[in-house]
Write a protein that holds these residues in place. Structure first.
Motif, PDB file in Angstrom:
ATOM      1  N   VAL A 344       0.877  -1.175   0.000  1.00  0.00           N
ATOM      2  CA  VAL A 344       0.000   0.000   0.000  1.00  0.00           C
ATOM      3  C   VAL A 344       0.904   1.211   0.000  1.00  0.00           C
ATOM      4  O   VAL A 344       1.762   1.356   0.878  1.00  0.00           O
ATOM      5  N   ARG A 345       0.756   2.050  -1.024  1.00  0.00           N
ATOM      6  CA  ARG A 345       1.614   3.222  -1.072  1.00  0.00           C
ATOM      7  C   ARG A 345       0.854   4.408  -1.658  1.00  0.00           C
ATOM      8  O   ARG A 345      -0.079   4.225  -2.456  1.00  0.00           O
ATOM      9  N   PRO A 346       1.251   5.610  -1.236  1.00  0.00           N
ATOM     10  CA  PRO A 346       0.562   6.782  -1.776  1.00  0.00           C
ATOM     11  C   PRO A 346       0.963   7.042  -3.220  1.00  0.00           C
ATOM     12  O   PRO A 346       2.003   6.573  -3.681  1.00  0.00           O
ATOM     13  N   GLN A 347       0.129   7.813  -3.921  1.00  0.00           N
ATOM     14  CA  GLN A 347       0.558   8.344  -5.217  1.00  0.00           C
ATOM     15  C   GLN A 347       1.540   9.467  -4.907  1.00  0.00           C
ATOM     16  O   GLN A 347       1.310  10.262  -4.000  1.00  0.00           O
ATOM     17  N   VAL A 348       2.635   9.510  -5.641  1.00  0.00           N
ATOM     18  CA  VAL A 348       3.650  10.526  -5.363  1.00  0.00           C
ATOM     19  C   VAL A 348       3.841  11.407  -6.592  1.00  0.00           C
ATOM     20  O   VAL A 348       4.035  10.905  -7.700  1.00  0.00           O
ATOM     21  N   PHE A 349       3.747  12.714  -6.387  1.00  0.00           N
ATOM     22  CA  PHE A 349       3.976  13.654  -7.483  1.00  0.00           C
ATOM     23  C   PHE A 349       5.121  14.593  -7.127  1.00  0.00           C
ATOM     24  O   PHE A 349       5.232  15.032  -5.976  1.00  0.00           O
ATOM     25  N   GLY A 350       5.972  14.848  -8.102  1.00  0.00           N
ATOM     26  CA  GLY A 350       7.180  15.634  -7.840  1.00  0.00           C
ATOM     27  C   GLY A 350       7.090  17.045  -8.398  1.00  0.00           C
ATOM     28  O   GLY A 350       6.647  17.245  -9.531  1.00  0.00           O
ATOM     29  N   PHE A 351       7.520  18.006  -7.598  1.00  0.00           N
ATOM     30  CA  PHE A 351       7.546  19.408  -8.023  1.00  0.00           C
ATOM     31  C   PHE A 351       8.895  20.008  -7.683  1.00  0.00           C
ATOM     32  O   PHE A 351       9.455  19.718  -6.619  1.00  0.00           O
ATOM     33  N   GLU A 377      -6.585  12.466  -9.001  1.00  0.00           N
ATOM     34  CA  GLU A 377      -7.909  12.087  -9.485  1.00  0.00           C
ATOM     35  C   GLU A 377      -7.810  11.329 -10.813  1.00  0.00           C
ATOM     36  O   GLU A 377      -8.471  10.332 -11.037  1.00  0.00           O
ATOM     37  N   LYS A 378      -6.934  11.867 -11.685  1.00  0.00           N
ATOM     38  CA  LYS A 378      -6.722  11.234 -12.993  1.00  0.00           C
ATOM     39  C   LYS A 378      -5.932   9.936 -12.876  1.00  0.00           C
ATOM     40  O   LYS A 378      -5.906   9.114 -13.780  1.00  0.00           O
ATOM     41  N   GLY A 379      -5.214   9.811 -11.754  1.00  0.00           N
ATOM     42  CA  GLY A 379      -4.387   8.620 -11.559  1.00  0.00           C
ATOM     43  C   GLY A 379      -2.997   8.757 -12.145  1.00  0.00           C
ATOM     44  O   GLY A 379      -2.188   7.848 -12.070  1.00  0.00           O
ATOM     45  N   LYS A 380      -2.693   9.903 -12.785  1.00  0.00           N
ATOM     46  CA  LYS A 380      -1.333  10.119 -13.248  1.00  0.00           C
ATOM     47  C   LYS A 380      -1.049  11.600 -13.529  1.00  0.00           C
ATOM     48  O   LYS A 380      -1.955  12.380 -13.819  1.00  0.00           O
ATOM     49  N   GLY A 381       0.225  11.925 -13.412  1.00  0.00           N
ATOM     50  CA  GLY A 381       0.640  13.298 -13.684  1.00  0.00           C
ATOM     51  C   GLY A 381       1.908  13.277 -14.497  1.00  0.00           C
ATOM     52  O   GLY A 381       2.365  12.209 -14.919  1.00  0.00           O
ATOM     53  N   PRO A 382       2.497  14.454 -14.735  1.00  0.00           N
ATOM     54  CA  PRO A 382       3.779  14.464 -15.450  1.00  0.00           C
ATOM     55  C   PRO A 382       4.866  13.780 -14.613  1.00  0.00           C
ATOM     56  O   PRO A 382       4.686  13.601 -13.409  1.00  0.00           O
ATOM     57  N   VAL A 383       5.962  13.393 -15.241  1.00  0.00           N
ATOM     58  CA  VAL A 383       7.054  12.739 -14.494  1.00  0.00           C
ATOM     59  C   VAL A 383       7.448  13.609 -13.308  1.00  0.00           C
ATOM     60  O   VAL A 383       7.545  13.160 -12.183  1.00  0.00           O
ATOM     61  N   TYR A 384       7.658  14.898 -13.570  1.00  0.00           N
ATOM     62  CA  TYR A 384       7.759  15.884 -12.500  1.00  0.00           C
ATOM     63  C   TYR A 384       7.564  17.243 -13.147  1.00  0.00           C
ATOM     64  O   TYR A 384       7.522  17.366 -14.370  1.00  0.00           O
ATOM     65  N   GLU A 385       7.447  18.253 -12.312  1.00  0.00           N
ATOM     66  CA  GLU A 385       7.028  19.538 -12.837  1.00  0.00           C
ATOM     67  C   GLU A 385       7.773  20.678 -12.156  1.00  0.00           C
ATOM     68  O   GLU A 385       7.955  20.669 -10.948  1.00  0.00           O
ATOM     69  N   MET A 386       8.213  21.640 -12.942  1.00  0.00           N
ATOM     70  CA  MET A 386       8.825  22.832 -12.358  1.00  0.00           C
ATOM     71  C   MET A 386       7.740  23.871 -12.124  1.00  0.00           C
ATOM     72  O   MET A 386       6.948  24.161 -13.015  1.00  0.00           O
ATOM     73  N   ILE A 387       7.733  24.407 -10.912  1.00  0.00           N
ATOM     74  CA  ILE A 387       6.670  25.333 -10.524  1.00  0.00           C
ATOM     75  C   ILE A 387       7.142  26.782 -10.694  1.00  0.00           C
ATOM     76  O   ILE A 387       8.275  27.122 -10.326  1.00  0.00           O
ATOM     77  N   GLY A 388       6.258  27.603 -11.210  1.00  0.00           N
ATOM     78  CA  GLY A 388       6.528  29.041 -11.278  1.00  0.00           C
ATOM     79  C   GLY A 388       7.421  29.462 -12.429  1.00  0.00           C
ATOM     80  O   GLY A 388       8.049  30.510 -12.381  1.00  0.00           O
ATOM     81  N   VAL A 389       7.512  28.626 -13.483  1.00  0.00           N
ATOM     82  CA  VAL A 389       8.330  29.005 -14.641  1.00  0.00           C
ATOM     83  C   VAL A 389       7.538  29.987 -15.503  1.00  0.00           C
ATOM     84  O   VAL A 389       6.394  29.704 -15.870  1.00  0.00           O
TER      85      VAL A 389
END
Lengths: 392, 99
Positions: A344-351, A377-389
């Motif tokens: 059991v593991r959380p979904q992990v998203f990187g910023f 909610e979608k079950g997936k996101g980008p590999v990781y994301e730069m914030i504030g570009v």
């Protein structure tokens, strides 16, 4: 003790080094150096700290001298930042390999280029594999306390490894905060004089820094890896004792309002305070968020981390360094790897945010949480994301 | 910690703290000539016993031997050929190691 005074965090760190009664300080006094060693040089010159202060000719020499000093059995300290640490890099590897309990404050600043003296974690992340124990302070008091803790851990006969105490450049190092300082006598209740296990001694000659031929290099690495992994127990015990003596309790992972939170932010260092403000504001709006932060980064607190995320479904990791061409920031990659074989593991998203002194604001945290929520909610996101570009 | 004296190569738990060396002379225990691809052959008929091979050898593999000649030690000779190159009489030949 017990009285807080308004003091610049850099100066408070040098007061911690004074309270630790160090024997030698080696430092190169130019940008990106901070007030930490400037104040220490004053304390030594004014006779308020009985230590050698050596203004060496480069950071490479600073760490080299620290090794010589530590090998002679002296309690040894240095501080640096970004480019200074990079110039030190070669010797940063040698200190743990010779099992030298040096304590270094790393005021986190971004690596050039473009040329930058501002704050992020690109300096420390470039040194994360060198076998230094690494802790991260969130505020001034923690920077002070972690400095004493660092000596306690480094010099423990079961550890004998150098410790790097990280604190954010400018947002921590150059601000004035209410901090409780200690005298040498008060620190002495916790920190005993250093008793070297092995040192340079003409009566008992020893060769340090011999060649590690292929037939023995791997065995040496095994020794270092075993030592840093085993150091966690001492690190935790030393925090426990610190709490018993001074009343301030520290853990390898800190949590804030994570109980029942749908989304948990994960940070390191001083942005965690902004994150808590953001969490309070989001909670007022009915958004279920919490915060988790690493105080201990090396050795990686694997069991504690897995315990902490047990009931968490979404984790949004905020890195303050970029690992070019990889799959996200270093913290994100390690966090995800730590969870891979969990049933059991959380979904992990990187910023990635707050590079080169860019402020990480409450709005940014809200943006990160809203993105993480959408991806979850979608079950997936980008590999990781730069914030504030800025796009235009 | 008890150390095995057979060689300088130890199991990881037997290494000293930080791989320190507490017994002097440990490098003599470490045989470093095993990756040699060629070795010197000295023609004693023509050797004038000048000792330049002994002086020039970067690994101190040569030592004075019987009747004033100089012997090379296969535990340390790496086959660099400096002795052959420096020999004023050209009596040292480098010969490939047998497979």
């Amino acid at each position: 003790m017990g009285k807080k005074i308004g003091i610049e965090v850099s100066i408070a760190v040098s007061e911690a080094v004074r309270a630790a009664d160090v024997d030698l300080i080696a430092a190169y006094p130019i940008t990106p150096q901070t007030h930490i060693v400037e104040h220490l040089s004053e304390l030594v010159a004014d006779g308020k700290l009985d230590a050698e202060f050596v203004p060496v000719e480069s950071e490479h020499s600073a760490m080299s001298l620290c090794i010589g000093s530590s090998a002679a059995g002296a309690r040894t300290y240095t501080a640096t930042s970004s480019q200074g640490l990079a110039l030190m890099h070669e010797i940063v590897w040698i200190a743990p390999a010779l099992r030298m309990p040096i304590v270094m404050t790393l005021v986190n600043r971004s690596m050039s280029g473009p040329i930058s003296i501002w704050n992020d974690h690109s300096d420390v992340m470039s040194e994360r594999d060198c076998c230094w124990i690494q802790t991260f302070a969130e505020n001034g008091q923690e920077a002070f306390d972690l400095t004493l803790h660092a000596f306690k851990v480094a010099e423990h006969p079961d550890v004998l490894l150098p410790v790097m105490v990280n604190l954010d450049g400018f947002t921590l190092s150059h601000v004035i905060e209410p901090i409780e300082l200690m005298t040498q006598a008060e620190a002495g209740k916790y920190l005993k004089p250093y008793e070297p296990t092995m040192r340079l001694d003409t009566k008992q000659p020893v060769t340090m820094g011999g060649v590690g031929i292929p037939a023995v290099y791997t065995e040496a690495k095994k020794q270092y890896e075993t030592a840093i992994t085993a150091s966690k127990k001492v690190i935790l015990d030393a925090w426990k004792e610190f709490g018993e003596v001074y009343g301030r309790k520290y853990k390898p992972i800190e949590t804030y309002k994570t109980k029942g939170a749908e989304i948990v932010l994960m940070t390191m260092g001083s942005i965690s305070e902004t994150a808590m403000t953001a969490i309070d504001l989001m909670r007022d709006k009915g958004i279920s968020v919490g915060l988790m932060r690493f105080r201990l980064w090396r050795p990686f607190p694997l069991q504690e981390f897995r315990r902490a995320v047990k009931n968490i479904s979404v984790l949004a990791v905020v890195d303050r360094a970029i690992s070019y061409g990889s799959q996200g920031g270093p913290v994100f990659m390690e966090v995800r790897s730590a969870l891979y074989d969990q049933e059991v593991r959380p979904q992990v998203f990187g910023f990635v945010a707050g590079l080169g002194g860019r402020d990480v604001t409450v709005d940014m945290f809200e943006d990160i949480v809203s993105k993480a929520s959408k991806y979850a909610e979608k079950g997936k996101g980008p590999v990781y994301e730069m914030i504030g570009v800025r796009e235009k | 910690m008890a150390k095995k004296k057979v060689d300088a190569v130890l199991a990881w738990r037997d290494l000293e703290l930080g791989m320190a060396i507490t017994d002097p002379g440990s490098s003599a225990q470490l045989k470093t000539g095993d990756w040699r691809s060629q070795h010197p052959v000295v023609d004693h008929e023509k050797c004038i016993k000048c000792g330049l091979c002994w002086i020039y050898c970067p690994d101190m593999a040569y030592s004075p031997g019987k009747e004033g000649y100089y012997d090379w030690n296969g535990d340390y000779c790496k086959g660099c050929g400096i002795c052959a190159s420096e020999c004023p009489k050209g009596v040292i030949t480098m010969v490939m190691e047998e497979e």
